[in-house]
Design an enzyme around this catalytic site. Structure first.
Site, mmCIF file in Angstrom:
data_model
loop_
_atom_site.group_PDB
_atom_site.id
_atom_site.type_symbol
_atom_site.label_atom_id
_atom_site.label_comp_id
_atom_site.label_asym_id
_atom_site.label_seq_id
_atom_site.Cartn_x
_atom_site.Cartn_y
_atom_site.Cartn_z
ATOM 1 N N ASP A 8 0.855 -1.192 0.000
ATOM 2 C CA ASP A 8 0.000 0.000 0.000
ATOM 3 C C ASP A 8 0.888 1.239 0.000
ATOM 4 O OD1 ASP A 8 -1.950 -1.875 0.234
ATOM 5 O OD2 ASP A 8 -2.733 -1.167 2.160
ATOM 6 N N ASP A 130 -15.595 -3.746 -2.182
ATOM 7 C CA ASP A 130 -15.325 -3.652 -0.753
ATOM 8 C C ASP A 130 -16.660 -3.562 -0.029
ATOM 9 O OD1 ASP A 130 -12.678 -3.463 -1.559
ATOM 10 O OD2 ASP A 130 -12.680 -1.276 -1.506
#
Length: 242
Positions: A8, A130
């Protein structure tokens, strides 16, 4: 089962967020290429990159140089998500060398646009779905819609045969080291024939083994590798038993 170690990116550095909360960030050094090479040396055959700046609407090019350096340094197939919301970004990241892009918010809000892009770039785009309590979350997890994650997956499959995969994340499990939502993954896997990538909460070797037993095509693993809870070499060995 494919294993995609996660990197990330925020301000060009490798970080992790707790449940997607930008105020609960851990930074792991200055150079993401170092982590990419570490995972490659441990046996990784692919990498999952996330642009956290672009995901919440900040500068969409802030991490592009880092992404290019990772692709060049490793030569591995890289999947990338975060802030992929227009064709210009899709084209730019493919040009940088990213193998597959994960489109989240706009795929959920404008599925017709997304499926058009899938047909324009066949096999290059995956839907990042998500979920919070089974409902789709968007805008870097800052918003929760009233759309069912499973119904969205079905709608996308009906519209195109060229979607590469679904990356399914249960937000409540991400970064919490509590294991995946196996029931949610099973329901999503049964909803369509789109290849499913498990994301969020994969914490133990037992988690990996259970995903293998579920015949999950792929899994993204992040914090447990960074925190040393699991070793990538052993994860890859378990995944190879499928």
């Amino acid at each position: 089962m494919e294993i995609w170690p996660a990197i990330d990116l925020r301000h060009g550095k490798p970080v992790r967020l707790r449940q997607g909360d930008y105020d609960q960030q851990t930074t792991f050094g200055d150079d993401p290429v170092e982590f990419a090479k570490r995972w490659q040396d441990a046996g990784a055959k692919c990498l999952h990159l996330v642009d956290l700046d672009a995901a919440r609407g900040d500068d969409p090019t802030a991490n592009r140089d880092a992404v290019g350096r990772i692709v060049e340094a490793t030569g591995l197939p890289c999947q990338m998500g975060g802030g992929v919301r227009d064709e210009e970004t899709i084209a730019a990241l493919i040009k940088v060398g990213v193998s597959r892009l994960v489109v989240g918010s706009r795929a959920c809000k404008e599925p017709e646009w997304f499926t058009t892009m899938c047909d324009r770039y066949p096999g290059k785009l995956a839907a990042g779905i998500d979920a919070r309590d089974g409902l789709v979350a968007t805008q870097g997890w800052l918003e929760t819609s009233d759309v069912s994650a499973i119904e969205l997956a079905k709608k996308l499959r009906e519209a195109t045969a060229n979607i590469a995969a679904i990356i399914y994340t249960d937000i409540a499990r991400d970064g919490m080291m509590q294991g995946p939502n196996f029931d949610g993954l099973a329901q999503m896997a049964g909803a369509t024939d789109i290849p499913l990538v498990a994301s969020g909460g994969v914490t133990t070797y037992e988690d990996v083994q259970k995903l293998v037993e579920m015949k999950m095509p792929a899994a993204i693993i992040g914090r447990s590798l960074y925190d040393g809870v699991m070793e990538l070499e052993k994860v890859l060995e378990i995944a190879s038993r499928a």
